[in-house]
Scaffold this motif. Sequence first.
Motif, short mmCIF file in Angstrom:
data_model
loop_
_atom_site.label_atom_id
_atom_site.label_comp_id
_atom_site.label_asym_id
_atom_site.label_seq_id
_atom_site.Cartn_x
_atom_site.Cartn_y
_atom_site.Cartn_z
N GLN A 36 -13.44 0.37 -13.79
CA GLN A 36 -12.76 1.55 -13.70
C GLN A 36 -11.98 2.18 -14.55
O GLN A 36 -11.96 1.88 -15.94
CB GLN A 36 -11.88 1.50 -12.42
CG GLN A 36 -12.56 1.19 -10.98
CD GLN A 36 -13.37 -0.21 -10.85
OE1 GLN A 36 -12.49 -1.06 -10.89
NE2 GLN A 36 -14.57 -0.23 -10.67
N GLY A 37 -10.58 2.86 -14.43
CA GLY A 37 -9.95 3.35 -15.35
C GLY A 37 -8.47 3.36 -14.97
O GLY A 37 -8.38 3.02 -13.75
N ALA A 38 -7.43 3.35 -15.75
CA ALA A 38 -6.12 3.19 -15.46
C ALA A 38 -5.55 3.94 -14.30
O ALA A 38 -4.49 3.73 -13.51
CB ALA A 38 -5.14 3.13 -16.72
N LEU A 39 -6.25 5.36 -14.27
CA LEU A 39 -5.75 6.16 -13.49
C LEU A 39 -6.21 5.98 -11.82
O LEU A 39 -5.47 6.58 -10.95
CB LEU A 39 -6.06 7.84 -13.90
CG LEU A 39 -5.30 8.16 -14.98
CD1 LEU A 39 -5.99 9.84 -15.52
CD2 LEU A 39 -3.78 8.42 -14.74
N LEU A 40 -7.13 5.14 -11.71
CA LEU A 40 -7.57 4.57 -10.67
C LEU A 40 -6.63 3.23 -10.13
O LEU A 40 -7.27 2.66 -9.30
CB LEU A 40 -9.06 4.38 -10.86
CG LEU A 40 -9.84 5.77 -10.68
CD1 LEU A 40 -11.31 5.24 -11.03
CD2 LEU A 40 -9.92 6.37 -9.55
N ASP A 41 -5.81 2.91 -10.69
CA ASP A 41 -5.05 1.51 -10.51
C ASP A 41 -4.47 1.78 -9.31
O ASP A 41 -3.69 2.54 -8.87
CB ASP A 41 -4.22 1.08 -11.58
CG ASP A 41 -3.44 -0.11 -11.48
OD1 ASP A 41 -3.60 -0.89 -12.41
OD2 ASP A 41 -2.61 -0.22 -10.66
N VAL A 42 -4.32 0.69 -8.59
CA VAL A 42 -4.23 0.87 -6.97
C VAL A 42 -2.68 0.80 -7.02
O VAL A 42 -2.08 1.48 -6.13
CB VAL A 42 -4.57 -0.42 -6.27
CG1 VAL A 42 -4.04 -1.90 -6.82
CG2 VAL A 42 -4.34 -0.16 -4.69
N ASP A 43 -1.95 0.20 -7.91
CA ASP A 43 -0.33 0.57 -8.10
C ASP A 43 0.05 1.53 -8.88
O ASP A 43 1.17 2.17 -8.69
CB ASP A 43 0.21 -0.83 -8.47
CG ASP A 43 0.07 -1.98 -7.52
OD1 ASP A 43 0.52 -1.76 -6.27
OD2 ASP A 43 -0.51 -2.88 -7.98
N HIS A 44 -0.60 1.87 -9.84
CA HIS A 44 0.06 2.88 -11.11
C HIS A 44 -0.82 4.05 -11.28
O HIS A 44 -0.57 4.87 -12.11
CB HIS A 44 0.01 2.03 -12.27
CG HIS A 44 0.96 0.80 -12.31
ND1 HIS A 44 2.01 0.90 -11.94
CD2 HIS A 44 0.46 -0.79 -11.86
CE1 HIS A 44 2.62 -0.67 -11.92
NE2 HIS A 44 1.50 -1.48 -11.93
#
Length: 435
Positions: free
Chosen positions: A227-235
Amino acid sequence: MAGTAVVGLQWGDEAKGKIVDLLTEQHEIVVRYQGGANAGHTVVVAGETYKLSLIPSGILRRNVRCVVTGGVVLNPATILDEIDGLRRRGVFVGDNLMLSDRTHVIFPWHLEEERLIHQRVADGEAIGTTMRGIGPCYRDKVTRSSAIRLGDLYRPSILQRITSIVAEKNALLGLKGGADFKPLDAAAIHRQYQQFAERLKPHVGDTTAFLLDALEQDKAVLFEGAQGALLDVDHGTFPFVTSSNSSGVGISSGSGVPGRYLKRVIGVVKAYSTRVGGGPFPTEQPNDVGEHLRQRGNEYGTVTRRPRRCGWFDAVAVRYTARLSGVDALAVALLDVLSELPEIKVCIAYEIDGRRLTTFPSHVEDLARAAPVYETLPGWRAEISACRRLADLPPEARAYVDRLSQLVGAPVEIVSVGPDREQTMFASDRLIRRA
Ligand code: GDP
Ligand code: IMO
Ligand code: MG
Protein backbone atom coordinates in the motif's frame (compact mmCIF):
# COMPACT_ATOMS: atom_id res chain seq x y z
CA MET A 1 24.68 -2.72 5.22
CA ALA A 2 21.72 -3.95 7.33
CA GLY A 3 18.16 -2.85 6.59
CA THR A 4 16.82 -0.91 3.63
CA ALA A 5 13.10 -0.24 3.21
CA VAL A 6 11.00 0.59 0.17
CA VAL A 7 7.72 2.29 1.04
CA GLY A 8 5.01 3.91 -1.07
CA LEU A 9 4.38 7.57 -0.26
CA GLN A 10 0.99 8.02 -1.94
CA TRP A 11 -2.15 5.83 -2.05
CA GLY A 12 -0.43 2.65 -3.24
CA ASP A 13 0.65 1.32 -6.65
CA GLU A 14 3.67 3.62 -6.81
CA ALA A 15 5.78 0.87 -8.48
CA LYS A 16 7.19 -0.53 -5.23
CA GLY A 17 7.43 -3.99 -6.83
CA LYS A 18 9.68 -2.71 -9.60
CA ILE A 19 11.94 -0.79 -7.21
CA VAL A 20 12.18 -3.74 -4.78
CA ASP A 21 13.12 -6.03 -7.66
CA LEU A 22 15.87 -3.63 -8.72
CA LEU A 23 17.34 -3.32 -5.24
CA THR A 24 17.02 -7.04 -4.53
CA GLU A 25 20.29 -7.66 -6.36
CA GLN A 26 22.11 -6.08 -3.41
CA HIS A 27 20.14 -7.94 -0.73
CA GLU A 28 20.04 -11.44 0.69
CA ILE A 29 16.59 -11.25 2.25
CA VAL A 30 13.35 -9.50 1.18
CA VAL A 31 10.58 -9.04 3.75
CA ARG A 32 6.84 -8.34 3.48
CA TYR A 33 5.79 -7.00 6.89
CA GLN A 34 2.18 -5.68 6.62
CA GLY A 35 -0.95 -5.88 4.50
CA GLY A 36 -1.91 -9.00 2.62
CA ALA A 37 -3.34 -9.95 -0.73
CA ASN A 38 -4.80 -6.43 -1.08
CA ALA A 39 -1.35 -5.67 -2.51
CA GLY A 40 -0.55 -6.23 -6.16
CA HIS A 41 3.11 -5.64 -6.97
CA THR A 42 4.20 -5.83 -10.59
CA VAL A 43 7.66 -6.86 -11.66
CA VAL A 44 8.59 -7.03 -15.33
CA VAL A 45 11.68 -9.03 -16.22
CA ALA A 46 12.75 -9.29 -19.84
CA GLY A 47 9.21 -8.67 -21.09
CA GLU A 48 7.66 -11.21 -18.66
CA THR A 49 5.17 -9.70 -16.20
CA TYR A 50 4.79 -11.10 -12.67
CA LYS A 51 2.04 -9.89 -10.31
CA LEU A 52 2.84 -10.63 -6.68
CA SER A 53 0.35 -10.23 -3.87
CA LEU A 54 1.67 -12.02 -0.76
CA ILE A 55 5.06 -13.32 -1.79
CA PRO A 56 7.87 -10.74 -1.61
CA SER A 57 9.03 -9.41 -4.99
CA GLY A 58 12.51 -10.85 -4.25
CA ILE A 59 11.24 -14.32 -5.21
CA LEU A 60 12.26 -13.72 -8.82
CA ARG A 61 15.96 -13.84 -7.89
CA ARG A 62 17.07 -17.36 -7.03
CA ASN A 63 19.48 -16.67 -4.16
CA VAL A 64 17.22 -14.39 -2.16
CA ARG A 65 15.34 -15.52 0.97
CA CYS A 66 11.77 -14.20 1.02
CA VAL A 67 10.15 -13.68 4.38
CA VAL A 68 6.52 -12.94 5.29
CA THR A 69 6.37 -11.70 8.88
CA GLY A 70 3.69 -11.68 11.57
CA GLY A 71 2.40 -8.22 10.62
CA VAL A 72 0.90 -9.66 7.43
CA VAL A 73 -2.59 -11.18 7.19
CA LEU A 74 -2.40 -14.35 5.15
CA ASN A 75 -4.99 -16.14 3.07
CA PRO A 76 -3.52 -19.67 2.67
CA ALA A 77 -5.50 -20.40 -0.50
CA THR A 78 -4.18 -17.22 -2.11
CA ILE A 79 -0.53 -17.82 -1.25
CA LEU A 80 -0.75 -21.45 -2.40
CA ASP A 81 -2.21 -20.29 -5.72
CA GLU A 82 0.58 -17.77 -5.98
CA ILE A 83 3.23 -20.42 -5.26
CA ASP A 84 1.71 -22.77 -7.87
CA GLY A 85 1.50 -19.97 -10.44
CA LEU A 86 5.15 -19.02 -9.95
CA ARG A 87 6.30 -22.65 -10.13
CA ARG A 88 4.35 -23.17 -13.36
CA ARG A 89 6.37 -20.30 -14.80
CA GLY A 90 9.65 -21.85 -13.70
CA VAL A 91 10.25 -19.69 -10.63
CA PHE A 92 11.77 -21.66 -7.76
CA VAL A 93 9.68 -21.54 -4.56
CA GLY A 94 10.98 -23.81 -1.80
CA ASP A 95 13.30 -23.18 1.11
CA ASN A 96 13.68 -19.59 -0.15
CA LEU A 97 10.21 -18.74 1.25
CA MET A 98 9.59 -18.41 4.99
CA LEU A 99 6.26 -17.57 6.63
CA SER A 100 5.88 -16.42 10.20
CA ASP A 101 3.90 -18.65 12.55
CA ARG A 102 2.62 -15.36 14.03
CA THR A 103 0.88 -14.35 10.79
CA HIS A 104 -2.88 -13.98 11.21
CA VAL A 105 -4.92 -16.23 8.95
CA ILE A 106 -7.80 -15.10 6.76
CA PHE A 107 -10.80 -17.48 6.88
CA PRO A 108 -14.01 -17.64 4.81
CA TRP A 109 -15.87 -15.73 7.56
CA HIS A 110 -13.59 -12.73 6.99
CA LEU A 111 -14.51 -12.65 3.32
CA GLU A 112 -18.21 -13.01 4.20
CA GLU A 113 -17.97 -10.24 6.79
CA GLU A 114 -16.47 -7.91 4.24
CA ARG A 115 -19.13 -8.82 1.70
CA LEU A 116 -22.13 -8.51 4.02
CA ILE A 117 -21.30 -5.85 6.53
CA HIS A 118 -21.74 -2.29 5.40
CA GLN A 119 -18.50 -0.72 4.20
CA ARG A 120 -19.81 2.82 4.25
CA VAL A 121 -18.58 5.41 6.71
CA ALA A 122 -20.75 8.01 8.36
CA ASP A 123 -21.00 10.40 5.40
CA GLY A 124 -22.17 7.60 3.15
CA GLU A 125 -19.05 7.22 1.00
CA ALA A 126 -17.72 3.68 0.60
CA ILE A 127 -14.13 2.87 1.58
CA GLY A 128 -14.02 0.72 -1.52
CA THR A 129 -11.88 -2.07 -0.10
CA THR A 130 -10.27 -4.82 -2.17
CA MET A 131 -12.63 -7.45 -0.63
CA ARG A 132 -9.73 -9.67 0.39
CA GLY A 133 -10.82 -9.94 4.04
CA ILE A 134 -8.02 -7.67 5.19
CA GLY A 135 -9.99 -5.39 7.54
CA PRO A 136 -12.03 -8.20 9.21
CA CYS A 137 -8.86 -10.26 9.83
CA TYR A 138 -6.96 -7.33 11.37
CA ARG A 139 -10.03 -6.54 13.48
CA ASP A 140 -10.09 -10.08 14.84
CA LYS A 141 -6.36 -9.86 15.56
CA VAL A 142 -6.84 -6.75 17.66
CA THR A 143 -9.96 -8.17 19.33
CA ARG A 144 -8.01 -11.42 20.00
CA SER A 145 -10.88 -13.68 21.08
CA SER A 146 -11.64 -15.04 17.61
CA ALA A 147 -8.24 -14.74 15.92
CA ILE A 148 -6.22 -17.64 14.52
CA ARG A 149 -2.54 -17.40 13.68
CA LEU A 150 -0.67 -19.63 11.24
CA GLY A 151 1.08 -21.42 14.10
CA ASP A 152 -2.31 -22.31 15.62
CA LEU A 153 -3.14 -24.48 12.61
CA TYR A 154 -0.57 -27.04 13.82
CA ARG A 155 -1.97 -27.35 17.37
CA PRO A 156 -4.47 -30.01 18.48
CA SER A 157 -6.90 -27.36 19.75
CA ILE A 158 -7.54 -25.98 16.25
CA LEU A 159 -10.71 -27.98 15.47
CA GLN A 160 -12.35 -26.83 18.68
CA ARG A 161 -11.29 -23.26 18.01
CA ILE A 162 -12.66 -23.20 14.47
CA THR A 163 -15.91 -24.81 15.68
CA SER A 164 -16.56 -22.20 18.35
CA ILE A 165 -15.60 -19.27 16.09
CA VAL A 166 -17.84 -20.55 13.27
CA ALA A 167 -20.80 -20.81 15.67
CA GLU A 168 -20.26 -17.20 16.70
CA LYS A 169 -19.72 -15.93 13.15
CA ASN A 170 -22.73 -17.82 11.77
CA ALA A 171 -24.95 -16.15 14.35
CA LEU A 172 -23.59 -12.69 13.55
CA LEU A 173 -23.52 -13.10 9.78
CA GLY A 174 -26.98 -14.68 9.78
CA LEU A 175 -28.34 -11.50 11.35
CA LYS A 176 -26.50 -9.25 8.92
CA GLY A 177 -26.85 -11.26 5.73
CA GLY A 178 -30.32 -12.75 6.08
CA ALA A 179 -31.23 -14.90 3.09
CA ASP A 180 -28.02 -13.83 1.36
CA PHE A 181 -25.92 -15.77 3.86
CA LYS A 182 -25.33 -19.52 3.77
CA PRO A 183 -24.06 -20.74 7.18
CA LEU A 184 -20.42 -21.80 7.24
CA ASP A 185 -19.51 -25.43 7.89
CA ALA A 186 -16.84 -25.69 10.60
CA ALA A 187 -15.83 -29.27 9.80
CA ALA A 188 -15.37 -28.49 6.10
CA ILE A 189 -13.34 -25.36 6.87
CA HIS A 190 -11.21 -27.35 9.33
CA ARG A 191 -10.53 -30.05 6.73
CA GLN A 192 -9.64 -27.52 4.06
CA TYR A 193 -7.33 -25.50 6.35
CA GLN A 194 -5.59 -28.69 7.54
CA GLN A 195 -4.72 -29.35 3.90
CA PHE A 196 -3.49 -25.80 3.45
CA ALA A 197 -1.46 -26.05 6.66
CA GLU A 198 0.15 -29.30 5.53
CA ARG A 199 1.27 -27.75 2.26
CA LEU A 200 2.57 -24.59 3.92
CA LYS A 201 4.34 -26.42 6.75
CA PRO A 202 7.85 -26.49 5.23
CA HIS A 203 7.78 -22.70 5.03
CA VAL A 204 6.50 -21.89 8.53
CA GLY A 205 8.83 -20.69 11.26
CA ASP A 206 9.86 -17.94 13.64
CA THR A 207 10.73 -15.12 11.24
CA THR A 208 11.47 -12.65 14.05
CA ALA A 209 14.34 -14.80 15.33
CA PHE A 210 15.50 -15.44 11.75
CA LEU A 211 15.61 -11.72 10.89
CA LEU A 212 17.28 -10.68 14.14
CA ASP A 213 19.97 -13.33 13.60
CA ALA A 214 20.47 -12.20 10.01
CA LEU A 215 20.78 -8.53 10.96
CA GLU A 216 23.15 -9.29 13.83
CA GLN A 217 25.29 -11.06 11.23
CA ASP A 218 25.12 -7.90 9.10
CA LYS A 219 23.16 -9.51 6.29
CA ALA A 220 21.50 -7.11 3.84
CA VAL A 221 17.74 -7.12 4.38
CA LEU A 222 15.22 -5.31 2.18
CA PHE A 223 11.78 -4.45 3.60
CA GLU A 224 9.02 -4.29 0.98
CA GLY A 225 6.13 -2.05 1.99
CA ALA A 226 2.63 -2.67 0.71
CA GLN A 227 0.00 0.00 0.00
CA GLY A 228 1.13 3.60 0.53
CA ALA A 229 1.65 5.92 3.48
CA LEU A 230 -1.58 7.85 2.81
CA LEU A 231 -3.43 4.54 3.39
CA ASP A 232 -1.79 4.05 6.82
CA VAL A 233 -4.48 3.20 9.38
CA ASP A 234 -3.10 5.68 11.94
CA HIS A 235 -1.47 8.35 9.81
CA GLY A 236 -3.32 8.23 6.49
CA THR A 237 -6.62 9.66 5.27
CA PHE A 238 -8.66 7.82 7.89
CA PRO A 239 -11.17 6.18 7.54
CA PHE A 240 -10.37 5.83 3.82
CA VAL A 241 -7.30 3.75 4.57
CA THR A 242 -6.23 0.13 4.84
CA SER A 243 -6.06 -1.68 8.19
CA SER A 244 -2.28 -1.73 8.73
CA ASN A 245 0.57 0.73 9.20
CA SER A 246 1.61 1.11 5.59
CA SER A 247 3.89 4.11 6.12
CA GLY A 248 7.51 3.72 7.23
CA VAL A 249 6.44 3.66 10.88
CA GLY A 250 4.97 0.16 10.38
CA ILE A 251 8.23 -1.57 9.52
CA SER A 252 9.33 -2.38 13.07
CA SER A 253 5.99 -3.44 14.49
CA GLY A 254 5.17 -5.54 11.44
CA SER A 255 8.52 -7.30 11.16
CA GLY A 256 9.77 -7.46 14.73
CA VAL A 257 12.97 -5.69 13.70
CA PRO A 258 13.90 -2.66 15.80
CA GLY A 259 14.50 0.68 14.09
CA ARG A 260 18.22 0.66 14.84
CA TYR A 261 18.75 -1.81 11.98
CA LEU A 262 16.97 0.36 9.46
CA LYS A 263 19.72 2.25 7.70
CA ARG A 264 17.92 3.54 4.63
CA VAL A 265 14.35 4.25 3.58
CA ILE A 266 13.49 4.73 -0.09
CA GLY A 267 10.15 6.45 -0.68
CA VAL A 268 8.52 5.52 -3.98
CA VAL A 269 6.25 8.00 -5.75
CA LYS A 270 4.55 8.18 -9.07
CA ALA A 271 5.31 11.34 -11.03
CA TYR A 272 1.58 12.08 -10.59
CA SER A 273 -1.07 10.68 -8.18
CA THR A 274 -3.53 7.81 -8.25
CA ARG A 275 -6.01 6.39 -5.80
CA VAL A 276 -8.27 3.31 -5.92
CA GLY A 277 -11.38 3.31 -3.76
CA GLY A 278 -13.08 6.13 -1.86
CA GLY A 279 -11.84 9.14 0.06
CA PRO A 280 -10.67 12.67 -0.66
CA PHE A 281 -8.10 13.27 -3.38
CA PRO A 282 -7.52 17.03 -3.74
CA THR A 283 -5.54 16.92 -7.01
CA GLU A 284 -7.86 14.44 -8.77
CA GLN A 285 -8.47 15.26 -12.46
CA PRO A 286 -11.79 13.73 -13.56
CA ASN A 287 -11.19 15.16 -17.06
CA ASP A 288 -8.92 14.80 -20.12
CA VAL A 289 -5.78 15.06 -18.02
CA GLY A 290 -6.93 12.21 -15.76
CA GLU A 291 -7.84 10.17 -18.84
CA HIS A 292 -4.39 10.81 -20.36
CA LEU A 293 -2.77 9.52 -17.16
CA ARG A 294 -5.07 6.49 -16.93
CA GLN A 295 -4.52 5.46 -20.54
CA ARG A 296 -0.77 6.10 -20.73
CA GLY A 297 -0.14 4.73 -17.25
CA ASN A 298 -2.53 1.79 -17.69
CA GLU A 299 -4.07 2.86 -14.40
CA TYR A 300 -6.36 -0.06 -13.63
CA GLY A 301 -6.07 -1.87 -10.27
CA THR A 302 -3.70 -4.85 -10.19
CA VAL A 303 -5.94 -6.69 -7.71
CA THR A 304 -9.47 -5.60 -8.61
CA ARG A 305 -9.00 -4.11 -12.13
CA ARG A 306 -10.94 -1.05 -11.01
CA PRO A 307 -9.99 2.11 -12.97
CA ARG A 308 -7.70 4.13 -10.71
CA ARG A 309 -8.56 7.75 -10.00
CA CYS A 310 -5.79 9.94 -11.46
CA GLY A 311 -4.51 13.45 -10.77
CA TRP A 312 -1.53 15.79 -10.40
CA PHE A 313 1.36 15.21 -8.00
CA ASP A 314 0.54 16.44 -4.51
CA ALA A 315 3.73 17.75 -2.92
CA VAL A 316 1.94 18.72 0.31
CA ALA A 317 0.82 15.12 0.88
CA VAL A 318 4.14 13.58 -0.17
CA ARG A 319 6.25 15.96 1.94
CA TYR A 320 4.14 14.80 4.88
CA THR A 321 4.51 11.08 4.13
CA ALA A 322 8.23 11.40 3.32
CA ARG A 323 8.82 12.95 6.76
CA LEU A 324 6.54 10.42 8.44
CA SER A 325 8.36 7.52 6.79
CA GLY A 326 11.81 8.97 7.44
CA VAL A 327 12.85 8.70 3.80
CA ASP A 328 16.46 9.19 2.80
CA ALA A 329 15.79 9.19 -0.93
CA LEU A 330 12.99 9.14 -3.47
CA ALA A 331 12.34 6.87 -6.42
CA VAL A 332 10.17 8.71 -8.99
CA ALA A 333 8.34 6.23 -11.21
CA LEU A 334 6.12 6.46 -14.30
CA LEU A 335 7.72 9.74 -15.42
CA ASP A 336 7.14 8.60 -19.03
CA VAL A 337 3.38 8.80 -18.49
CA LEU A 338 3.59 12.63 -18.35
CA SER A 339 5.12 12.92 -21.85
CA GLU A 340 3.07 14.90 -24.37
CA LEU A 341 1.22 16.98 -21.82
CA PRO A 342 1.72 20.67 -22.72
CA GLU A 343 2.02 21.63 -19.07
CA ILE A 344 2.24 19.81 -15.77
CA LYS A 345 0.86 20.95 -12.45
CA VAL A 346 2.11 20.23 -8.96
CA CYS A 347 0.14 21.00 -5.82
CA ILE A 348 2.31 23.14 -3.53
CA ALA A 349 -0.30 24.21 -0.94
CA TYR A 350 -3.96 23.82 -0.01
CA GLU A 351 -6.54 26.49 0.54
CA ILE A 352 -8.99 25.50 3.24
CA ASP A 353 -11.74 27.95 4.23
CA GLY A 354 -9.74 30.83 2.77
CA ARG A 355 -6.55 29.89 4.62
CA ARG A 356 -3.42 28.76 2.81
CA LEU A 357 -1.83 25.65 4.27
CA THR A 358 1.35 23.78 3.43
CA THR A 359 0.84 21.08 6.04
CA PHE A 360 -1.28 17.97 5.52
CA PRO A 361 -4.58 18.13 7.46
CA SER A 362 -5.07 15.44 10.10
CA HIS A 363 -8.84 15.29 9.58
CA VAL A 364 -10.26 13.92 6.38
CA GLU A 365 -13.10 16.47 6.31
CA ASP A 366 -10.55 19.28 6.13
CA LEU A 367 -8.73 17.49 3.34
CA ALA A 368 -12.04 17.07 1.49
CA ARG A 369 -12.48 20.89 1.56
CA ALA A 370 -8.90 21.57 0.43
CA ALA A 371 -8.55 23.42 -2.88
CA PRO A 372 -5.11 22.71 -4.33
CA VAL A 373 -2.80 25.62 -5.09
CA TYR A 374 -0.82 24.66 -8.19
CA GLU A 375 2.53 25.53 -9.63
CA THR A 376 2.64 24.98 -13.40
CA LEU A 377 5.72 23.58 -15.10
CA PRO A 378 6.35 23.15 -18.82
CA GLY A 379 5.77 19.66 -20.23
CA TRP A 380 7.84 17.82 -22.84
CA ARG A 381 6.82 16.23 -26.12
CA ALA A 382 9.57 13.65 -26.51
CA GLU A 383 9.05 10.01 -25.64
CA ILE A 384 11.42 9.25 -22.73
CA SER A 385 10.93 5.52 -22.11
CA ALA A 386 14.19 4.75 -23.95
CA CYS A 387 16.27 7.14 -21.78
CA ARG A 388 18.87 5.34 -19.68
CA ARG A 389 20.77 8.27 -18.14
CA LEU A 390 19.33 11.30 -16.41
CA ALA A 391 21.35 13.47 -18.78
CA ASP A 392 19.33 12.00 -21.69
CA LEU A 393 16.03 13.35 -20.34
CA PRO A 394 14.54 16.49 -21.92
CA PRO A 395 15.47 19.54 -19.78
CA GLU A 396 11.79 20.02 -18.82
CA ALA A 397 11.58 16.46 -17.47
CA ARG A 398 14.76 16.93 -15.43
CA ALA A 399 13.50 20.26 -14.13
CA TYR A 400 10.23 18.58 -13.11
CA VAL A 401 12.03 15.83 -11.17
CA ASP A 402 14.32 18.38 -9.50
CA ARG A 403 11.30 20.46 -8.48
CA LEU A 404 9.57 17.42 -6.93
CA SER A 405 12.72 16.67 -4.95
CA GLN A 406 12.89 20.26 -3.71
CA LEU A 407 9.22 20.38 -2.73
CA VAL A 408 9.29 17.02 -0.95
CA GLY A 409 12.63 17.69 0.70
CA ALA A 410 14.49 14.51 -0.29
CA PRO A 411 16.97 13.67 -3.04
CA VAL A 412 15.77 11.68 -6.04
CA GLU A 413 18.01 8.62 -6.42
CA ILE A 414 15.97 6.61 -8.95
CA VAL A 415 13.89 7.67 -11.95
CA SER A 416 11.78 5.06 -13.73
CA VAL A 417 10.51 5.54 -17.29
CA GLY A 418 8.90 2.17 -17.99
CA PRO A 419 7.93 -1.09 -16.30
CA ASP A 420 11.05 -3.06 -17.26
CA ARG A 421 14.17 -3.38 -15.10
CA GLU A 422 16.17 -1.71 -17.84
CA GLN A 423 13.96 1.39 -17.94
CA THR A 424 15.55 2.88 -14.87
CA MET A 425 18.05 5.65 -14.14
CA PHE A 426 20.11 6.10 -11.00
CA ALA A 427 21.33 9.49 -9.84
CA SER A 428 24.42 7.89 -8.34
CA ASP A 429 25.69 4.40 -7.63
CA ARG A 430 24.84 4.84 -3.94
CA LEU A 431 21.84 2.47 -4.04
CA ILE A 432 23.21 -0.13 -6.40
CA ARG A 433 26.68 -0.42 -4.93
CA ARG A 434 27.25 -3.74 -3.20
CA ALA A 435 27.88 -3.53 0.51
P1 GDP B 1 3.06 -1.42 -6.61
O1 GDP B 1 1.80 -1.93 -6.01
O2 GDP B 1 3.58 -0.20 -5.91
O3 GDP B 1 4.13 -2.46 -6.76
O4 GDP B 1 2.69 -0.95 -8.09
P2 GDP B 1 1.74 -1.71 -9.15
O5 GDP B 1 2.49 -2.86 -9.69
O6 GDP B 1 0.40 -1.97 -8.58
O7 GDP B 1 1.52 -0.58 -10.23
C1 GDP B 1 2.57 0.00 -10.93
C2 GDP B 1 2.35 -0.26 -12.43
O8 GDP B 1 3.20 0.58 -13.20
C3 GDP B 1 2.71 -1.67 -12.86
O9 GDP B 1 1.86 -2.06 -13.91
C4 GDP B 1 4.15 -1.53 -13.35
O10 GDP B 1 4.53 -2.53 -14.29
C5 GDP B 1 4.10 -0.19 -13.99
N1 GDP B 1 5.35 0.60 -13.96
C6 GDP B 1 6.32 0.59 -13.02
N2 GDP B 1 7.23 1.55 -13.29
C7 GDP B 1 6.81 2.17 -14.42
C8 GDP B 1 7.29 3.27 -15.19
O11 GDP B 1 8.30 3.90 -14.87
N3 GDP B 1 6.57 3.63 -16.30
C9 GDP B 1 5.44 2.97 -16.67
N4 GDP B 1 4.82 3.40 -17.77
N5 GDP B 1 4.94 1.94 -15.97
C10 GDP B 1 5.62 1.55 -14.85
P1 IMO C 1 -0.26 -2.02 -3.30
O1 IMO C 1 0.64 -2.74 -2.33
C1 IMO C 1 -3.68 0.62 -3.95
C2 IMO C 1 -6.89 0.48 -0.97
C3 IMO C 1 -8.24 -0.02 -1.43
C4 IMO C 1 -9.17 0.76 -0.52
C5 IMO C 1 -8.38 0.80 0.79
C6 IMO C 1 -8.79 -0.26 1.81
O2 IMO C 1 -0.44 -2.75 -4.58
O3 IMO C 1 0.17 -0.61 -3.46
P2 IMO C 1 -8.38 -2.88 1.97
O4 IMO C 1 -8.79 -3.99 1.04
O5 IMO C 1 -6.91 -2.79 2.18
O6 IMO C 1 -9.15 -2.88 3.25
O7 IMO C 1 -8.84 -1.55 1.19
O8 IMO C 1 -7.02 0.62 0.44
N1 IMO C 1 -5.75 -0.42 -1.22
C7 IMO C 1 -4.82 -0.22 -2.18
N2 IMO C 1 -4.75 0.70 -3.14
N3 IMO C 1 -2.70 -0.28 -3.82
C8 IMO C 1 -2.74 -1.21 -2.84
O9 IMO C 1 -1.72 -2.06 -2.61
C9 IMO C 1 -3.86 -1.24 -1.99
N4 IMO C 1 -4.24 -2.02 -0.95
C10 IMO C 1 -5.38 -1.49 -0.48
O10 IMO C 1 -8.46 0.26 -2.79
O11 IMO C 1 -9.28 2.08 -0.98
MG1 MG D 1 -0.17 -2.38 -6.57
